[in-house]
Design an enzyme around this catalytic site. Structure first.
Site, PDB file in Angstrom:
ATOM      1  N   GLY A  17      -0.626  -4.065   9.678  1.00  0.00           N
ATOM      2  CA  GLY A  17       0.686  -4.529   9.202  1.00  0.00           C
ATOM      3  C   GLY A  17       1.208  -5.683  10.039  1.00  0.00           C
ATOM      4  CG  ASP A  69      -3.321  -0.692   0.011  1.00  0.00           C
ATOM      5  OD1 ASP A  69      -2.891   0.057   0.923  1.00  0.00           O
ATOM      6  OD2 ASP A  69      -2.964  -0.597  -1.175  1.00  0.00           O
ATOM      7  CB  SER A 148      11.060   5.331  13.268  1.00  0.00           C
ATOM      8  OG  SER A 148      12.448   5.110  13.091  1.00  0.00           O
ATOM      9  CE1 TYR A 161       9.222   4.150   7.929  1.00  0.00           C
ATOM     10  CE2 TYR A 161      11.142   5.196   8.912  1.00  0.00           C
ATOM     11  CZ  TYR A 161      10.210   4.183   8.899  1.00  0.00           C
ATOM     12  OH  TYR A 161      10.247   3.200   9.867  1.00  0.00           O
TER      13      TYR A 161
HETATM   14  N1  LIG Z   1      12.437  -2.726  11.800  1.00  0.00           N
HETATM   15  C1  LIG Z   1      13.023  -1.622  12.208  1.00  0.00           C
HETATM   16  O1  LIG Z   1      14.245  -1.552  12.308  1.00  0.00           O
HETATM   17  C2  LIG Z   1      12.188  -0.419  12.633  1.00  0.00           C
HETATM   18  C3  LIG Z   1      12.852   0.711  13.122  1.00  0.00           C
HETATM   19  C4  LIG Z   1      12.089   1.817  13.506  1.00  0.00           C
HETATM   20  C5  LIG Z   1      10.709   1.792  13.396  1.00  0.00           C
HETATM   21  N2  LIG Z   1      10.105   0.674  12.910  1.00  0.00           N
HETATM   22  C6  LIG Z   1       8.642   0.709  12.792  1.00  0.00           C
HETATM   23  O2  LIG Z   1       8.095  -0.412  13.463  1.00  0.00           O
HETATM   24  C7  LIG Z   1       6.949  -0.887  12.719  1.00  0.00           C
HETATM   25  C8  LIG Z   1       7.165  -2.330  12.319  1.00  0.00           C
HETATM   26  O3  LIG Z   1       8.413  -2.428  11.639  1.00  0.00           O
HETATM   27  P1  LIG Z   1       8.762  -3.621  10.669  1.00  0.00           P
HETATM   28  O4  LIG Z   1      10.209  -3.508  10.379  1.00  0.00           O
HETATM   29  O5  LIG Z   1       8.195  -4.903  11.161  1.00  0.00           O
HETATM   30  O6  LIG Z   1       7.958  -3.136   9.374  1.00  0.00           O
HETATM   31  P2  LIG Z   1       7.880  -3.833   7.940  1.00  0.00           P
HETATM   32  O7  LIG Z   1       8.093  -2.748   6.964  1.00  0.00           O
HETATM   33  O8  LIG Z   1       8.768  -4.999   7.839  1.00  0.00           O
HETATM   34  O9  LIG Z   1       6.426  -4.397   8.007  1.00  0.00           O
HETATM   35  C9  LIG Z   1       5.293  -3.635   7.997  1.00  0.00           C
HETATM   36  C10 LIG Z   1       4.124  -4.489   7.531  1.00  0.00           C
HETATM   37  O10 LIG Z   1       3.237  -3.575   6.892  1.00  0.00           O
HETATM   38  C11 LIG Z   1       2.753  -4.190   5.718  1.00  0.00           C
HETATM   39  N3  LIG Z   1       2.322  -3.147   4.781  1.00  0.00           N
HETATM   40  C12 LIG Z   1       3.103  -2.295   4.066  1.00  0.00           C
HETATM   41  N4  LIG Z   1       2.329  -1.482   3.329  1.00  0.00           N
HETATM   42  C13 LIG Z   1       1.036  -1.804   3.593  1.00  0.00           C
HETATM   43  C14 LIG Z   1      -0.220  -1.312   3.151  1.00  0.00           C
HETATM   44  N5  LIG Z   1      -0.308  -0.312   2.246  1.00  0.00           N
HETATM   45  N6  LIG Z   1      -1.348  -1.874   3.654  1.00  0.00           N
HETATM   46  C15 LIG Z   1      -1.273  -2.887   4.537  1.00  0.00           C
HETATM   47  N7  LIG Z   1      -0.118  -3.413   4.986  1.00  0.00           N
HETATM   48  C16 LIG Z   1       1.026  -2.872   4.515  1.00  0.00           C
HETATM   49  C17 LIG Z   1       3.887  -5.025   5.184  1.00  0.00           C
HETATM   50  O11 LIG Z   1       3.414  -6.040   4.320  1.00  0.00           O
HETATM   51  C18 LIG Z   1       4.483  -5.567   6.490  1.00  0.00           C
HETATM   52  O12 LIG Z   1       3.878  -6.806   6.847  1.00  0.00           O
HETATM   53  C19 LIG Z   1       6.811   0.050  11.524  1.00  0.00           C
HETATM   54  O13 LIG Z   1       5.920   1.092  11.843  1.00  0.00           O
HETATM   55  C20 LIG Z   1       8.207   0.606  11.344  1.00  0.00           C
HETATM   56  O14 LIG Z   1       8.220   1.860  10.703  1.00  0.00           O
HETATM   57  C21 LIG Z   1      10.813  -0.425  12.517  1.00  0.00           C
END
Ligand SMILES: NC(=O)c1ccc[n+]([C@@H]2O[C@H](COP(=O)([O-])OP(=O)(O)OC[C@H]3O[C@@H](n4cnc5c(N)ncnc54)[C@H](O)[C@@H]3O)[C@@H](O)[C@H]2O)c1
Length: 257
Positions: A17, A69, A148, A161
């Site tokens: 990702g 994916d 998270s 989630y």
């Molecule tokens: N942003 C936040 O506020 C936050 C808060 C708590 C935890 N997190 C965790 O931190 C990590 C990064 O967060 P983020 O906000 O950058 O996430 P995001 O959801 O913006 O990005 C995740 C990436 O995963 C890719 N993706 C989604 N489904 C996919 C699949 N089936 N196969 C391949 N790629 C896929 C998306 O295209 C994206 O580039 C994640 O694990 C998220 O759960 C984020």
């Protein structure tokens, strides 16, 4: 200001990702440390754009991207195997991929539930499974699982989630014990609300921002770079005795909903 870890120079890193958000920031940050970085993502366009940006400044072999994916376990494992073979090593696996789609519990179907877990939990297990034989060959190797803070606090309309993110903490603890005998560390990072472009566009209303700051001990927002800096530390030899931990990076948020 990001520290430079000399121990990370020429290490090989795989990030799931990695095309957007925190993942993309980590791709850039590990590259800046002198690492070889392979990343995958469903978003082929964003991934190709990030790779082009990196390759404008670096020798082509320093970074690679594949549109994958992660719910296709075979494709996920092949991508990791191919990257490790190409780099001739694997030192760090960052299980960052996620899909934080929201849905009231009443509307969740068995297919939604399984899809949510396929992306948010199963991918981390199957990525680590194929990475471990490579990681075990290194003196200091690290797996970083992106959970998270909602795994601890809970969150409305996100039962799948939240459950998957809590599962990642269990997975971290299980694999830390198993992989520790081979010198591989496994830790979980639990971010609070991070100001990625997608979060800003989707959820960061002025009211939500105000509420976040009120509930936060540190009266500032978390930036993707703050999270990437923690990942760097966990990847580096500076954290050599830290494993099996679930580390919150949330500005000291309170447990109110
Ligand atoms: N942003 C936040 O506020 C936050 C808060 C708590 C935890 N997190 C965790 O931190 C990590 C990064 O967060 P983020 O906000 O950058 O996430 P995001 O959801 O913006 O990005 C995740 C990436 O995963 C890719 N993706 C989604 N489904 C996919 C699949 N089936 N196969 C391949 N790629 C896929 C998306 O295209 C994206 O580039 C994640 O694990 C998220 O759960 C984020």
């Amino acid at each position: 200001m990001t520290a430079l870890y000399s121990c990370l120079r020429d290490k090989a890193v795989f990030i799931t990702g990695g095309a957007t958000g925190i993942g993309a920031t980590m791709v850039r940050t590990f590259v800046q440390q002198g690492c070889y970085v392979a990343f995958i993502d469903l978003n082929a366009e964003a991934g190709a754009a990030l790779l082009a940006e990196l390759q404008a400044e670096l020798p082509a072999e320093r970074a690679s991207f594949a549109a994958v994916d992660v719910t296709d376990v075979q494709a996920l494992q092949q991508a990791i195997d191919a990257a490790a073979q190409r780099f001739g090593r694997l030192d760090v696996l960052v299980n960052n991929v996620a899909n934080d789609q929201r849905m009231p519990t009443a509307q969740v179907t068995p297919a939604n539930w399984r899809q949510c877990h396929a992306v948010n939990l199963d991918a981390a297990f199957f990525a680590t499974q194929v990475a471990l034989p490579f990681l075990q060959q290194q003196a200091s190797a690290s797996v970083i699982n992106f959970s998270s803070v909602v795994a601890v606090t809970g969150k409305v309309d996100m039962a799948g989630y939240v459950t998957a993110k809590a599962g990642l903490i269990g997975l971290t603890k299980a694999l830390a014990r198993e992989a520790g005998a081979h010198g591989v560390r496994v830790n979980a990072v639990l971010p609070g609300w991070v100001r990625t472009e997608r979060q800003l566009n989707s959820w960061f209303t002025p009211e939500q921002q105000q509420r976040w700051l009120e509930d936060s001990a540190l009266k500032r927002f978390i930036q993707p770079e703050d999270v990437a800096n923690l990942a760097l530390f966990l990847a580096s030899e500076q954290s050599v005795m830290i494993t099996g931990q679930a580390i919150q990076i949330d500005g000291g948020i309170s447990l109110s909903d």
